[in-house]
Design an enzyme around this catalytic site. Sequence first.
Site, short mmCIF file in Angstrom:
data_model
loop_
_atom_site.label_atom_id
_atom_site.label_comp_id
_atom_site.label_asym_id
_atom_site.label_seq_id
_atom_site.Cartn_x
_atom_site.Cartn_y
_atom_site.Cartn_z
N LYS A 1 -14.66 -15.55 24.31
CA LYS A 1 -13.37 -15.36 24.98
C LYS A 1 -13.04 -13.87 25.15
CE LYS A 1 -9.86 -17.71 23.26
NZ LYS A 1 -9.01 -18.40 22.26
N LYS B 1 -12.33 -11.88 22.60
CA LYS B 1 -11.33 -11.51 21.59
C LYS B 1 -12.03 -11.15 20.29
CE LYS B 1 -7.11 -13.90 22.89
NZ LYS B 1 -5.95 -14.64 22.36
N1 C2G Z 1 1.77 -18.00 22.47
C1 C2G Z 1 3.11 -18.10 22.78
N2 C2G Z 1 3.88 -16.98 22.78
C2 C2G Z 1 3.34 -15.77 22.48
C3 C2G Z 1 1.97 -15.67 22.14
C4 C2G Z 1 1.20 -16.81 22.14
O1 C2G Z 1 3.63 -19.19 23.06
N3 C2G Z 1 4.14 -14.67 22.50
C5 C2G Z 1 0.97 -19.24 22.50
C6 C2G Z 1 -0.13 -19.19 23.55
O2 C2G Z 1 0.40 -19.51 24.84
C7 C2G Z 1 -1.09 -20.25 23.03
C8 C2G Z 1 -0.93 -20.14 21.49
O3 C2G Z 1 0.30 -19.42 21.27
O4 C2G Z 1 -0.66 -21.56 23.44
C9 C2G Z 1 -2.08 -19.38 20.85
O5 C2G Z 1 -2.21 -18.13 21.50
P1 C2G Z 1 -3.60 -17.33 21.34
O6 C2G Z 1 -3.96 -17.29 19.92
O7 C2G Z 1 -3.49 -16.08 22.14
O8 C2G Z 1 -4.61 -18.34 22.02
P2 C2G Z 1 -5.37 -18.22 23.42
O9 C2G Z 1 -6.21 -17.02 23.44
O10 C2G Z 1 -4.36 -18.44 24.48
O11 C2G Z 1 -6.39 -19.46 23.27
O12 C2G Z 1 -9.03 -23.04 24.87
C10 C2G Z 1 -7.77 -22.41 24.88
C11 C2G Z 1 -7.78 -21.09 24.16
O13 C2G Z 1 -8.39 -21.20 22.88
C12 C2G Z 1 -6.34 -20.60 24.00
#
Ligand code: C2G
Length: 129
Positions: free
Chosen positions: A44, A46
Amino acid sequence: MKKIITYGTFDLLHYGHINLLKAAKELGDYLIVALATNEFNAIKGKKCYFSYEDRKNLLEAIRYVDLVIPETCWEQKISDVQEYKVDTFVIGEDWKGKFDFLEDYCEVIYLPRTPEISTTKIKQDLGLG
Ligand code: C2G
């Protein structure tokens, strides 16, 4: 029992993550979190501060979370929904439209993100790049 699933990396766990998990749990009775492994995070693009085990332990301590499973690839969502008999897939609206294909298997809901906070912002504010 209405089962919900969501996916993410959840590194440097913060209140934006908690808001999402709380809102997801309020949609049903049982919340599964598919947590990205370090190997999948590399795919991803990350780099995590916390290891998978530490991120899993943090999530398992949250009252809204009932089960944490590994997310190892983009392609596992349909089989996860079928294997765990999931009723609703939930994720932040930053992904809006990206997982509509799951509508053939379960309800798909994109929830509002919490503004002003992100793992990236935390790292930048702390000068961690
Ligand atoms: N999130 C949120 N508000 C934020 C930051 C994150 O609502 N200020 C939500 C994201 O939208 C996501 C969840 O928290 O639904 C996890 O965020 P991340 O850890 O950044 O995950 P992401 O990289 O979006 O991974 O297959 C899907 C991916 O694994 C999603």
